[in-house]
Design a protein around this motif. Structure first.
Motif, mmCIF file in Angstrom:
data_model
loop_
_atom_site.group_PDB
_atom_site.id
_atom_site.type_symbol
_atom_site.label_atom_id
_atom_site.label_comp_id
_atom_site.label_asym_id
_atom_site.label_seq_id
_atom_site.Cartn_x
_atom_site.Cartn_y
_atom_site.Cartn_z
ATOM 1 N N GLY A 10 17.713 46.537 5.697
ATOM 2 C CA GLY A 10 18.010 45.423 6.598
ATOM 3 C C GLY A 10 18.266 44.160 5.814
ATOM 4 O O GLY A 10 17.754 43.999 4.703
ATOM 5 N N ASN A 11 19.055 43.283 6.383
ATOM 6 C CA ASN A 11 19.272 42.005 5.712
ATOM 7 C C ASN A 11 17.953 41.254 5.615
ATOM 8 O O ASN A 11 17.636 40.629 4.611
ATOM 9 C CB ASN A 11 20.306 41.182 6.497
ATOM 10 C CG ASN A 11 20.602 39.870 5.836
ATOM 11 O OD1 ASN A 11 20.661 39.788 4.610
ATOM 12 N ND2 ASN A 11 20.754 38.824 6.617
ATOM 13 N N THR A 12 17.176 41.319 6.676
ATOM 14 C CA THR A 12 15.801 40.853 6.598
ATOM 15 C C THR A 12 14.965 42.109 6.410
ATOM 16 O O THR A 12 15.084 43.038 7.193
ATOM 17 C CB THR A 12 15.397 40.143 7.899
ATOM 18 O OG1 THR A 12 16.329 39.101 8.130
ATOM 19 C CG2 THR A 12 14.006 39.585 7.796
ATOM 20 N N THR A 13 14.163 42.131 5.357
ATOM 21 C CA THR A 13 13.415 43.345 5.062
ATOM 22 C C THR A 13 12.412 43.623 6.176
ATOM 23 O O THR A 13 11.593 42.773 6.499
ATOM 24 C CB THR A 13 12.698 43.198 3.713
ATOM 25 O OG1 THR A 13 13.669 42.821 2.746
ATOM 26 C CG2 THR A 13 12.033 44.487 3.301
ATOM 27 N N LEU A 14 12.518 44.809 6.732
ATOM 28 C CA LEU A 14 11.603 45.180 7.808
ATOM 29 C C LEU A 14 10.260 45.561 7.219
ATOM 30 O O LEU A 14 10.194 46.331 6.270
ATOM 31 C CB LEU A 14 12.148 46.397 8.557
ATOM 32 C CG LEU A 14 13.215 46.197 9.616
ATOM 33 C CD1 LEU A 14 13.489 47.528 10.287
ATOM 34 C CD2 LEU A 14 12.780 45.188 10.642
ATOM 35 N N THR A 62 10.289 50.824 0.292
ATOM 36 C CA THR A 62 10.368 49.366 0.247
ATOM 37 C C THR A 62 9.123 48.786 -0.417
ATOM 38 O O THR A 62 9.221 47.916 -1.292
ATOM 39 C CB THR A 62 10.487 48.800 1.675
ATOM 40 O OG1 THR A 62 11.533 49.477 2.345
ATOM 41 C CG2 THR A 62 10.764 47.315 1.649
ATOM 42 N N MET A 65 9.108 49.175 -4.056
ATOM 43 C CA MET A 65 9.968 48.209 -4.743
ATOM 44 C C MET A 65 9.346 46.820 -4.741
ATOM 45 O O MET A 65 9.517 46.043 -5.671
ATOM 46 C CB MET A 65 11.343 48.182 -4.074
ATOM 47 C CG MET A 65 12.203 49.367 -4.436
ATOM 48 S SD MET A 65 13.877 49.140 -3.858
ATOM 49 C CE MET A 65 13.823 50.028 -2.342
ATOM 50 N N LEU A 77 8.324 34.987 -3.979
ATOM 51 C CA LEU A 77 8.863 33.843 -3.261
ATOM 52 C C LEU A 77 10.262 33.475 -3.745
ATOM 53 O O LEU A 77 11.091 33.021 -2.970
ATOM 54 C CB LEU A 77 7.937 32.627 -3.447
ATOM 55 C CG LEU A 77 7.061 32.293 -2.262
ATOM 56 C CD1 LEU A 77 6.073 33.394 -2.008
ATOM 57 C CD2 LEU A 77 6.342 30.985 -2.498
ATOM 58 N N GLN A 79 12.397 35.531 -5.570
ATOM 59 C CA GLN A 79 13.363 36.598 -5.746
ATOM 60 C C GLN A 79 14.400 36.555 -4.635
ATOM 61 O O GLN A 79 14.164 36.004 -3.572
ATOM 62 C CB GLN A 79 12.644 37.951 -5.763
ATOM 63 C CG GLN A 79 11.792 38.255 -4.541
ATOM 64 C CD GLN A 79 12.549 38.822 -3.372
ATOM 65 O OE1 GLN A 79 13.525 39.515 -3.599
ATOM 66 N NE2 GLN A 79 12.114 38.516 -2.162
ATOM 67 N N LEU A 80 15.538 37.157 -4.923
ATOM 68 C CA LEU A 80 16.628 37.115 -3.961
ATOM 69 C C LEU A 80 16.890 38.465 -3.305
ATOM 70 O O LEU A 80 17.655 38.561 -2.356
ATOM 71 C CB LEU A 80 17.905 36.649 -4.675
ATOM 72 C CG LEU A 80 17.806 35.307 -5.388
ATOM 73 C CD1 LEU A 80 19.072 35.018 -6.168
ATOM 74 C CD2 LEU A 80 17.558 34.197 -4.389
ATOM 75 N N VAL A 81 16.276 39.514 -3.834
ATOM 76 C CA VAL A 81 16.663 40.852 -3.372
ATOM 77 C C VAL A 81 16.159 41.153 -1.959
ATOM 78 O O VAL A 81 16.878 41.727 -1.157
ATOM 79 C CB VAL A 81 16.159 41.930 -4.356
ATOM 80 C CG1 VAL A 81 16.502 43.318 -3.851
ATOM 81 C CG2 VAL A 81 16.777 41.708 -5.721
ATOM 82 N N PHE A 82 14.950 40.756 -1.673
ATOM 83 C CA PHE A 82 14.407 41.027 -0.343
ATOM 84 C C PHE A 82 14.285 39.724 0.415
ATOM 85 O O PHE A 82 13.593 38.815 -0.024
ATOM 86 C CB PHE A 82 13.033 41.684 -0.445
ATOM 87 C CG PHE A 82 13.059 42.970 -1.208
ATOM 88 C CD1 PHE A 82 13.444 44.143 -0.584
ATOM 89 C CD2 PHE A 82 12.727 43.003 -2.551
ATOM 90 C CE1 PHE A 82 13.487 45.336 -1.292
ATOM 91 C CE2 PHE A 82 12.775 44.184 -3.259
ATOM 92 C CZ PHE A 82 13.153 45.350 -2.633
ATOM 93 N N GLN A 83 14.990 39.675 1.539
ATOM 94 C CA GLN A 83 14.875 38.468 2.351
ATOM 95 C C GLN A 83 13.730 38.676 3.327
ATOM 96 O O GLN A 83 13.817 39.481 4.240
ATOM 97 C CB GLN A 83 16.190 38.223 3.074
ATOM 98 C CG GLN A 83 16.217 36.922 3.823
ATOM 99 C CD GLN A 83 17.628 36.473 4.149
ATOM 100 O OE1 GLN A 83 18.287 35.843 3.346
ATOM 101 N NE2 GLN A 83 18.088 36.813 5.324
ATOM 102 N N GLN B 754 19.340 41.045 13.299
ATOM 103 C CA GLN B 754 18.984 41.839 12.126
ATOM 104 C C GLN B 754 20.153 42.764 11.797
ATOM 105 O O GLN B 754 20.438 43.697 12.518
ATOM 106 C CB GLN B 754 17.709 42.643 12.415
ATOM 107 C CG GLN B 754 17.429 43.766 11.438
ATOM 108 C CD GLN B 754 16.954 43.294 10.088
ATOM 109 O OE1 GLN B 754 17.703 42.695 9.327
ATOM 110 N NE2 GLN B 754 15.705 43.530 9.769
ATOM 111 N N MET B 755 20.837 42.439 10.711
ATOM 112 C CA MET B 755 21.931 43.293 10.268
ATOM 113 C C MET B 755 21.337 44.334 9.337
ATOM 114 O O MET B 755 20.414 44.052 8.590
ATOM 115 C CB MET B 755 22.968 42.449 9.528
ATOM 116 C CG MET B 755 24.256 43.151 9.195
ATOM 117 S SD MET B 755 24.184 44.231 7.778
ATOM 118 C CE MET B 755 23.846 43.078 6.482
ATOM 119 N N ALA B 1007 21.656 40.943 -1.561
ATOM 120 C CA ALA B 1007 21.142 39.765 -2.257
ATOM 121 C C ALA B 1007 22.271 38.988 -2.915
ATOM 122 O O ALA B 1007 22.311 37.760 -2.869
ATOM 123 C CB ALA B 1007 20.118 40.197 -3.297
#
Lengths: 418, 1082
Positions: A10-14, A62, A65, A77, A79-83, B754-755, B1007
């Motif tokens: 997900g773009n936002t990590t579930l 997840t 990772m 805080l 990092q860019l990989v997990f939003q 949520q995409m 990202a």
């Protein structure tokens, strides 16, 4: 037909809190699926076991990772990989660093070394915490220890800053680090009745008053080690037992300070000499590493009569903020002469306002700001050593020299360090 | 426009440990653009280096600026051995080339390595100073805006929609060059990434040139794809719709939404426009009408004589990279035949858009598609990719003729795709045949309207209407074509009316009178590739409908293989269609939108996957049920079985109707038109005889009479089919799904989105596969995937999965890979329960607010090279413009600029250039002043947004495949994001197996997209699409490789709740139109 690959990003990590807990508790994917099935989630959602399996796998992956990042929370805080929304980040960190009461009591005061790590199997069997979870908790202790070991500044503050923990959890970690560094023996059977909360409370007061940081906030290891100089000075307390005049003076001072504030006052007054002697003996030996390690054992074993058997009489302890002590034996010996008036705890600094009985892993609201005001020893020149009397059961009196009477009843000797 | 590119390397963080001894890194950075390279100093012994470099300046051509990516390499300095690469960042600087978008790229970028993934981050600042270029022979097309969005972008207004643009470039694939045998995988991957970056830059530039030739300033619905043809090369191709867009002034954006569709209201945006330079200012409009326009009636139909429409149908030839574009010639009085032949021969009247302003779409004919099987051969001369061009031209021609057969002159919702396996390639194109409104012009001033009303006569409009125009007469009553009466009539049924001739139908269909207006004929079902028009009235909610199909195929080589595939294709198409139809009926619905049929070719099988959103259109007749007929009626138990099945089916239909709230009003039967009895058959299956090529058309097949849709169960296959129909389970309650932009029937979106991307690869276990088991496996795979999604997103209930996009590929013999990208959007359940009436009102209201910006939407019809006119219409326009003092300066500048971009080869253009030259000077001034102004506005904006970001360390970037963000307003488009990544590993097990590897990679791709958007100053990506996800594994060697290509539009959005706060800062906002207007002149 088998799924070779099955992922969901997900773009936002579930983050599923329930699965996170299962993961933290060290369950394997199949165990976790089993537990989730039992929780009745399939009926609620109409999903199939396959779906649950896939979902659990995804979450585990997840978390796996994320684990690397959780080792250094500030990275999580930035990092860019997990939003992940900030509130969720905080939850991830707090839960990851939370530990089991049972586990921590086993490890507290032990050297955080490979040797201890090897014993985790036994601890796991003994406590019922899964080995995986034990490892995580142990590694957390060790990691925090390594990072803050040689750092300047407040111990809990450093922990909070580098691991982004809540105020409460940071203070717990400070206690763990302090115990591990000083290797206080806590595992003896006689000490088993003490909860982690009790010991953490002691640790906090000791950090506040017995370490180099208590005098000078710019020294290395300021909160981690005991102040050698101070321990040396404690030897001089012997005069309080040897010299009759001083003994009397001491007694009168203490009694004045405590009169009316202690239900067991008469007992204390009657036994004052014995009590004082026991505590002073322990205090004067603290220059030896071995004796430092046995401090808590000695306080329970060797402190004379009334004190020794007093531990845990919550009802007898006047200050409201020590309810976490549980009675060890039902015999309610009335008085504890040494229990100070608690001296109003120096404005509540560092004194946890809540009972410690709840297991630390439960989500807590952040406590009232860390030790913001580190009270420099008041008018009295030196810090007030907790002294023997301040065994685990009566730590409150070291809350601060609110009374101005060197709140120490028996063990005073102002350390002149102007 | 040569330019100066300035780059500053600020700092790094979280770098990996490169020196085991010290656990630290001695990092430095190489900045490369084109052939020039700069280096920073080495920052010793740190994982968080602070380089704070000087500005590295590259002085380069704009051509290079467009083509080349900025390449930043982070290395670890090593005194004794070669420096080790830590990773790279590619930055596409295209968004900096048009001042309307971003002015600076600044932020933290993940440092990416194709072997290790993301390794730390680097903070970079990039700026571009552009100088104006007076050279009209230039090869660059700076300033043309690109949008992936397949509708008119939200803060723009379409002045003119020019039409279809396409281009393709080819190259050798570095992976297949001989050198690949001796270089490292990393070097090979990087060469590939760089090449594709370069090629897409080039492609974009070339498309831009075409747009400029057409005097457009933007490409909407830009879709760029890669064909990895293996040995035979690498093809990058793109299609899009050229437009002239006008930025809406921000003041207009803050106006309360005007619900009434009256013309006066719509004009407000530009009447209030403070900047006289915008293209859309009042006086220019009538003028434009006079100059650009010609009478469409003359060209298209004999009867009508109306006047002011600009119907532009692509003056550009569809084919030909490098072919000289032709200037459209003006023609005022042309013979109809001429126009038609022009249309037929040269143009592809295609539009990649899927959403249009209300009234634009007059009629929809149905889906047209064409496929062709080709054998790949090495592309010998990459500079002249004729074969590939010819292939696509062939297909487009096919599409066009199909559209014409449906009585339509245009194709909307057009898209192209390929599927490659070894040396066989299936090219596919599909779209929706449509008739567009030539009179559609809402930006007319009062005079314009007046003129229009006076001159308007009832007429009709049809293209390709060689056959019986008379029959079309009734249709001219169509509500949407009657401007004056438009408001009075219930809109929303016009597009359903058949565009073709009732007596001479291209395929068998069951026609009835429209259920809303009762005047026109409508088909019983409607299939389209576009989004549901905003003015369409639907009953209940929509749902995702999928047809899934597998067909085994013998392994074969080259031509034999191609022939086998060609032979299978028509049957697959037929079955897919039948499945769709059955499922649609089972849902009790009567129309499909957003239909996308994907046929994938593998070594030993073909897969077909069709996805669409089913809805119940009020204008179409109620679908009949499905009846099952057995072959052997005498057998009692069999009979019983059949009736049992029948009952089940009827139950399902009833249940679905309830689920999707389909409760159409009862309509008396008397108005049913004469059904045209036709045998149920596949009548339109055009197949060419060529060996390697096969085209198939997919048309609406309507099956017999109403209520008599019979499924014959004559063998086990048919039984299976019926079973599979019933196995599709509806989503759990609280969930809806669709593959269109918005879910029909839900309007009250809340802001949570949520995409996600989900990938599954399944291995087919049994060796003796049959079509049935294969079908079942595939069906299960897709169904389980959907179930998983519903489960995962259960916390968002009530929510809707929108824009669900399935992609199937067959990476290996027994592997099926399904990739899904979609967005889950929450909505307010309580408001969702509404009566149909309020719902319709709502949708209309939404339509008008949504399209507030896009209302002005004329088409300009300028067929190219008609007659010997020396000047393009623009020139004429210009002449008259110059003589007319009323025209604003900017517009003059604009048109001049466009014309000056025009093709350098045509000698007659030279004439114009001389004229253009004189006025150009004026335009330069405008540009300069604007460039001064825009950083200022930008500065304001940044200041304002800064405190918001200060709280959280990493700003949240939303991603969505939709063109909008619910509950928010897009205030600025920052440029297109188009990224290509390769990731490879030689330690697959250590990285968590294939799942771990791909999971990490996709997360990294997200990202990197977010980082680029954030660096542009944006906070969201809209119209996001993962166009390719090619995954290859070799578990035995512990290796895997994956290629991912994504694109989208970077935007800044503001929550509607914050809008009110912002509107107090009007002064700042009102600066924006100033640059908006001026930038057109750039």
């Amino acid at each position: 037909m088998t799924n070779e690959l099955d992922i969901f990003v997900g773009n936002t990590t579930l983050i599923d809190e329930d699965v996170y807990r299962l993961w933290l508790d060290g369950y394997s994917v199949s165990d976790a699926v089993g537990l989730r099935v039992r929780s009745g989630i399939l009926e609620q959602t109409g999903a199939t076991a396959g779906v649950l399996q896939s979902d659990t796998m995804d979450h585990y992956r997840t978390f796996h990772m994320l684990e690397r990042l959780l080792h250094t929370p500030p990275k999580l805080l930035h990092q860019l990989v997990f939003q992940i929304p900030p509130s969720r980040q905080a939850l991830l960190i707090e839960r990851y660093y939370a530990f089991d009461e049972a586990f921590v009591r086993e490890v507290l005061g032990k050297k955080l070394s490979k040797g201890t790590k090897k014993d985790l199997d036994d601890i796991s069997t003994k406590t019922g915490v899964t080995l995986k979870s034990c490892r995580r908790q142990f590694d957390n202790f060790k990691r925090v220890f390594k990072v803050v070991e040689e750092m300047r500044g407040s111990l809990a503050g450093n922990i909070q800053q580098h691991f982004l923990l809540s105020d409460r959890l940071a203070r717990d970690y400070a206690a763990v680090v302090f115990f591990a560094n000083n290797r206080f023996e806590t595992g003896k059977k006689k000490l088993q009745y003490l909860t982690f909360g009790d010991l953490a409370f002691c640790a906090e007061l000791m950090i506040q008053n017995w370490t180099p940081g208590a005098v000078d906030s710019q020294v290395d290891d300021m909160d981690v080690d005991l102040d050698k100089e101070f321990l040396q000075d404690l030897k001089e307390l012997k005069v309080l037992v040897a010299d009759k005049d001083l003994l009397d003076l001491h007694k009168s001072l203490v009694c004045t300070a405590l009169r009316g504030k202690l239900s067991v006052f008469p007992e204390m007054e009657a036994n004052f000499k014995n009590l004082s002697r026991g505590l002073v003996n322990i205090a004067s030996k603290l220059t030896h590493t071995k004796d430092v390690r046995d401090l808590f054992v000695d306080l329970v074993e060797k402190a004379p009569g009334p004190l020794g058997s007093l531990h845990g009489h919550a009802a007898q302890l006047p200050p409201a903020h020590v309810p976490r002590l549980r009675p060890r034996s039902p015999d309610a010996r009335p008085a504890c002469p040494l229990l100070g008036p608690a001296a109003k705890g120096g404005g509540g600094r560092g004194i946890p306002g809540q009972p410690r009985s709840s297991p630390p892993r439960s989500a807590r609201s952040p406590g009232p700001g860390a030790r913001t005001s580190r009270p420099q020893p008041p008018s009295a020149p030196g810090r007030l050593p907790p002294g023997p009397g301040s065994g685990p059961s009566c730590p409150v009196e070291w809350g601060g020299g609110g009374t101005g009477s060197r709140a120490g009843q028996g063990n005073p000797a102002p350390r002149g360090r102007s | 426009m040569p330019g100066k590119l300035k780059v500053k390397i600020v700092a790094g963080r979280h770098l990996p440990v490169m020196d085991r001894a010290s656990d630290l890194t001695d990092a430095f950075v190489e900045v490369k653009f084109g052939n020039m390279t700069f280096k920073t100093d080495v920052y010793h012994k740190s994982l968080n280096p602070q380089w704070n470099s000087e500005w590295f300046k590259f002085e380069v051509d704009d051509e290079d600026l467009q083509d080349e990516p900025l390449q930043i390499t982070v290395l670890d300095h090593d005194t004794y051995s070669a420096n080790d690469a830590i990773g790279k960042v590619y930055i596409d600087i295209d968004p900096l080339l048009y001042s309307e978008a971003a002015t600076v790229i600044s932020g933290w970028f993940p440092i990416y390595d194709t072997i290790h993934g993301i390794r730390g981050e680097i903070n970079v600042v990039v700026k571009v100073d552009l100088f104006n270029d007076l050279n009209r022979f230039r090869q660059s097309s700076c300033g043309v805006k690109f949008f992936c969005t397949t509708s008119i972008p939200k803060c723009y207004r379409a002045v003119i929609i020019h039409g279809f643009v396409e281009e393709l470039v080819v190259n050798e694939d570095p992976e297949y060059q001989w050198i690949d045998r001796i270089r490292t995988p990393r070097a090979s991957n990087e060469a590939r990434q760089r090449l594709i970056s370069l090629m897409s830059g080039e492609l974009q530039r070339k498309i831009g040139l075409k747009v400029l030739e057409m005097r457009g300033n933007a490409v909407v619905g830009y879709l760029q794809c890669f064909d990895l043809e293996g040995e035979s090369g690498l093809v990058v191709r793109a299609i899009g719709t050229a437009c002239t867009l006008d930025k809406l002034s921000s003041t207009a954006a803050f106006l309360p939404a005007c619900n009434s569709p009256s013309k006066e209201m719509k004009e407000i945006p530009f009447n209030e426009d403070p900047n006289p330079n915008t293209h859309s200012s009042g006086p220019s409009t009538p003028l434009k009408n006079q100059t650009y326009s010609f009478s469409p009636s003359k060209s298209y139909s004999r009867q009508s004589s109306s006047s002011d429409t600009d119907l532009s149908l692509t003056p550009k030839t569809g084919m030909g990279s490098g072919s000289a574009g032709k200037e459209g010639g003006p023609f005022k009085a042309l013979l109809r035949q001429q126009t038609q032949s022009a249309l037929e021969q040269r143009e592809f009247p295609f539009f990649t858009l899927t959403a249009f302003p209300p009234g634009f779409l007059v009629h929809v004919g149905g889906v047209v598609s064409a496929r062709s099987v080709k054998l790949l051969d090495r592309i010998h001369n990459p500079d002249e990719p004729e074969t590939r061009d010819a292939w696509w031209a062939e297909i487009r021609q096919e599409i066009k003729s199909h559209a014409k057969a449906l009585g339509c002159h245009a194709v909307v919702g057009y898209s192209e795709s390929t599927s490659i396996c070894e040396e066989v390639c299936i090219l596919s194109a599909s779209g929706t045949a449509a008739v567009l409104n030539p009179r559609f012009l809402q930006d007319g001033t009062v005079e314009g309207c007046l003129e229009q009303r006076l001159s308007w006569q009832p007429g009709f409009f049809s293209i390709g209407s060689e056959k019986g125009e008379v029959d079309f007469f009734p249709q001219s009553q169509d509500s949407s074509s009657l401007l004056g009466q438009e408001e009075n009539l219930p809109a929303g049924c016009g597009f359903c009316h058949i565009p073709y001739d009732e007596l001479n139908m291209p395929f068998p269909a069951h026609l009835t009178y429209c259920y809303s207006c009762r005047k026109q004929k409508v088909p019983d079902v409607l299939f389209t590739t576009i989004d549901l028009p905003t003015d369409a009235t639907v009953i209940g909610k929509g749902c995702l409908i999928q047809a899934r199909l597998c067909r085994l195929k013998k392994k074969a080589q080259a031509e034999a293989n191609a022939t086998a595939i060609s032979n299978l294709l028509p049957f697959m198409e037929y079955e897919v269609h039948t499945q769709l139809m059955n499922k649609l009926k089972l849902k009790g619905m009567n129309a499909l939108f957003g239909l996308r049929i994907q046929i994938t070719v593998g070594e030993n099988m073909l897969m077909g996957l069709a996805s669409a959103t089913g809805v119940y259109l009020t204008a179409l007749p109620t679908p009949g049920g499905i009846q099952i007929a057995g072959k052997t009626p005498n057998d009692g138990s069999y009979e019983q079985h059949i009736s049992h099945m029948q009952k089940k089916i009827n139950d399902t239909i009833a249940k679905n109707k309830e689920l999707y709230e389909i409760n159409p009003p009862e309509i008396p039967e008397e108005i049913i038109g004469s059904p045209i009895p036709e045998p149920r058959q596949r009548s339109r299956l055009l197949r060419s005889q060529s060996e390697s090529s096969d085209e198939v058309i997919e048309l609406d097949l309507s099956h017999g009479k109403k209520d008599a849709f019979v499924l014959e169960i004559d063998d086990t296959d048919a039984m299976e089919d019926v079973h599979s129909l019933l196995t599709d389970v509806p989503p759990p309650s609280g969930f809806y799904s669709c593959n269109t932009e918005i879910m029909p029937g839900i309007n009250n979106w809340t802001s949570e989105i949520q995409m996600f991307t989900s990938v599954r690869v399944s291995r087919l276990s049994n060796i003796n596969l049959t079509n049935q088991t294969l079908n079942k496996n595939f069906n299960d795979l897709c169904e389980n995937l959907l179930k998983s999604l519903y489960f995962k997103l259960r916390s968002m209930i009530p929510c809707c999965l929108c824009h669900v996009n399935f992609t199937v590929s067959l990476p290996e013999d027994e592997l099926i890979q399904v990739t899904v990208t979609a967005v889950a959007i929450t909505f307010d359940k309580h408001q969702a329960v509404q009566t149909t009436k309020t719902h319709v009102e709502k949708s209309l209201q939404r339509a008008s607010t949504d399209n507030e910006e896009l209302l002005q939407f004329p088409l300009e019809l300028c067929t190219d090279s008609l007659g010997p006119h020396p000047f393009s219409p623009a020139k004429e326009h210009l002449e008259s413009a110059s003589s007319n003092s009323g025209i604003p300066a900017a517009q003059r500048a604009t048109s001049i600029d466009y014309s000056s971009f025009a093709d350098r080869c045509n000698s007659w253009i030279e004439l114009i250039k001389l004229k253009a030259q004189t006025i150009r000077r004026g335009s330069i001034k405008t540009t300069v002043s604007v460039e001064k102004a825009s950083p200022l506005t930008e500065g304001h904006f940044r200041q304002r947004s800064a405190p918001a970001c200060a709280n959280s360390t990493v700003g949240v970037v939303k991603m969505t495949p939709l063109s909008f963000i619910p509950g928010a307003k897009i205030t600025k488009y920052l440029g297109i994001i188009n990224m290509f990544f390769i990731r490879e590993t030689t330690s697959l097990r250590e990285e968590g197996g294939v799942s771990g590897f791909l999971h990490a990679f996709i997360a990294e791709v997200f990202a990197m997209v977010r980082a680029h958007v954030a660096a542009l100053g944006g906070n969201a990506v809209v119209s996001y699409i993962m166009k390719q996800c090619v995954f290859m594994e070799n578990p035995n060697k512990n290796q895997a490789q994956c290629l991912i290509n994504v694109s989208g539009d970077a935007v800044i959005f503001v929550r509607e709740s914050e809008l009110e706060i912002m509107s107090t800062q009007q002064p700042i906002a009102s600066c924006q139109p100033a640059c908006g207007g001026g930038e057109i002149a750039t």
